[in-house]
Design an enzyme around this catalytic site. Structure first.
Site, PDB file in Angstrom:
ATOM      1  CD  GLU A   1      -1.036   0.392   3.729  1.00 33.43           C
ATOM      2  OE1 GLU A   1      -1.578   1.510   3.805  1.00 33.43           O
ATOM      3  OE2 GLU A   1      -1.192  -0.506   4.576  1.00 33.43           O
TER       4      GLU A   1
ATOM      5  CE  LYS B   1      -6.389   6.248   5.598  1.00 27.91           C
ATOM      6  NZ  LYS B   1      -6.518   6.401   7.077  1.00 27.91           N
TER       7      LYS B   1
ATOM      8  CB  VAL C   1      -5.885  -2.344   4.107  1.00 28.81           C
ATOM      9  CG1 VAL C   1      -6.207  -3.844   4.027  1.00 28.81           C
ATOM     10  CG2 VAL C   1      -4.692  -2.115   5.027  1.00 28.81           C
TER      11      VAL C   1
ATOM     12  CG  ASP D   1     -16.432   4.404  12.109  1.00 31.51           C
ATOM     13  OD1 ASP D   1     -16.164   3.957  10.982  1.00 31.51           O
ATOM     14  OD2 ASP D   1     -15.763   5.303  12.658  1.00 31.51           O
TER      15      ASP D   1
ATOM     16  CB  SER E   1     -12.066  -0.493   8.479  1.00 33.14           C
ATOM     17  OG  SER E   1     -11.222  -0.469   7.348  1.00 33.14           O
ATOM     18  CB  ALA E   2     -13.815   0.352   3.312  1.00 35.63           C
ATOM     19  CG  ASP E   3      -9.094  -2.012   5.697  1.00 38.88           C
ATOM     20  OD1 ASP E   3      -9.228  -1.246   4.717  1.00 38.88           O
ATOM     21  OD2 ASP E   3      -8.214  -1.859   6.565  1.00 38.88           O
TER      22      ASP E   3
ATOM     23  CE  LYS F   1      -3.547   1.485  11.686  1.00 39.73           C
ATOM     24  NZ  LYS F   1      -3.926   0.586  10.568  1.00 39.73           N
TER      25      LYS F   1
END
Length: 324
Positions: A40, A101, A121, A153, A155-157, A174
């Protein structure tokens, strides 16, 4: 075709205005079956301070090359998605202000606006899989945020990994996230999680998040065979997450980590920080409160993951060669 940012090789004759381009070395590697590792670019543009970000980018690529694999850093330059950035392109994304981003949803907009973007990612995994790269190295995955029960909420990951056939080498998620909820989401999405020489899911800065993984692999060959089985069985399209923890001696001090995290979470509530601003806020707080030690640990993580990803890519290429 010579362009502002260097020579690019098209994947196939253009059928439209927008397409993914391969760097010449990556195009040759994919054409000859040489192992390739996707990387990335967000860690360069948004994750590390200048000029250390550019130095780390070069270190990551050297680490991959040392395993016998070809590094393919992904980014968006002038609206073009490029797989295999050259030195000039890496420098541009690392040192230029205003680089977006870019997750998967942002790529069409950047293409249309001819913008520059650093891939996350999610977008790196999606692009890499689209051009046939089977292994991707990153630092840590995004996941479910701690207040997701009220904010929704995530992550799109997570959504991307559920539908993208690629191996992702990481140090878990994380520790600022809701780790058990993230593991539940990965499980319900059909994403395979392997612990490399560990039974515990790592917590990025920490070697052990406190939660177990379902499967363990002690050898790179086991991971390569799992990837081969995933491809041949065709039972789903999800990713294989390879969780690679830091050695205990190299992790951030757990007591320091817990104190800094508690302070950061309190700061979020006090200052009303929400949504996409949460992660940058907490990471910046870690950097300041640990006097840079968190960034040192972050660098160790990505270099170790790049090395393991390269070895996996080489082993996986070997299993494919054996079938030829």
């Amino acid at each position: 075709m010579t362009r502002k940012y260097g020579v690019r090789v098209e994947i196939e004759p253009p059928l439209g205005r927008y397409r993914i381009r391969l760097g010449a070395e990556v195009a040759e590697a994919l054409g000859t079956g040489t192992p390739v590792v996707a990387l990335e670019s967000t860690i360069l543009s948004h994750g590390l301070p200048r000029p250390r970000n550019l130095e780390v980018g070069a270190e990551i690529e050297r680490t991959v090359r040392a395993t016998g694999a070809v590094p393919a850093t992904v980014g968006v330059l002038g609206g073009e998605i490029v797989v295999g950035l050259d030195a000039e392109q890496l420098r541009h994304l690392a040192l230029t202000d205003g680089v977006a981003k870019a997750s998967v949803r942002d790529l069409p907009v950047l293409a249309a606006k001819r913008g520059d973007g650093a891939t996350t990612v999610a977008s790196t995994a999606a692009v890499a899989a689209a051009v046939g790269i089977p292994v991707f190295a990153t630092g840590g995955l995004g996941g479910v945020h701690r207040d997701a029960a009220t904010t929704f909420d995530e992550s799109a990951d997570l959504g991307t990994l559920a539908r993208t056939p690629i191996a992702v080498v990481c140090a878990g998620v994380k520790s600022i996230l809701d780790v058990p909820a993230t593991l539940e989401r990965l499980e319900s999405s059909g994403v395979t999680v392997l612990g490399y020489r560990t039974d515990q899911f790592p917590g990025f800065y920490l070697s052990d998040s406190g939660y177990p993984v379902g499967w363990r692999a002690d050898e790179v060959s086991e991971i390569a065979e799992t990837l081969r089985a995933t491809r041949e069985l065709k039972l789903g399209s999800g990713a294989v997450v390879v969780a690679n923890p830091l050695p205990v001696s190299e992790q951030l001090d757990p007591a320091l980590h817990d104190r800094v995290l508690a302070e950061g979470l309190a700061g979020l509530e006090r200052e009303g920080v929400t949504g996409k601003d949460v992660t940058p806020y907490l990471l910046a707080h870690f950097h300041a409160a640990t006097e840079g030690e968190s960034l040192t640990v972050n660098t160790r993580i990505i270099l170790r993951n790049a090395e393991l990803a390269g070895r996996i890519a080489v082993a996986f290429a070997g299993t494919r060669t054996a079938l030829a």
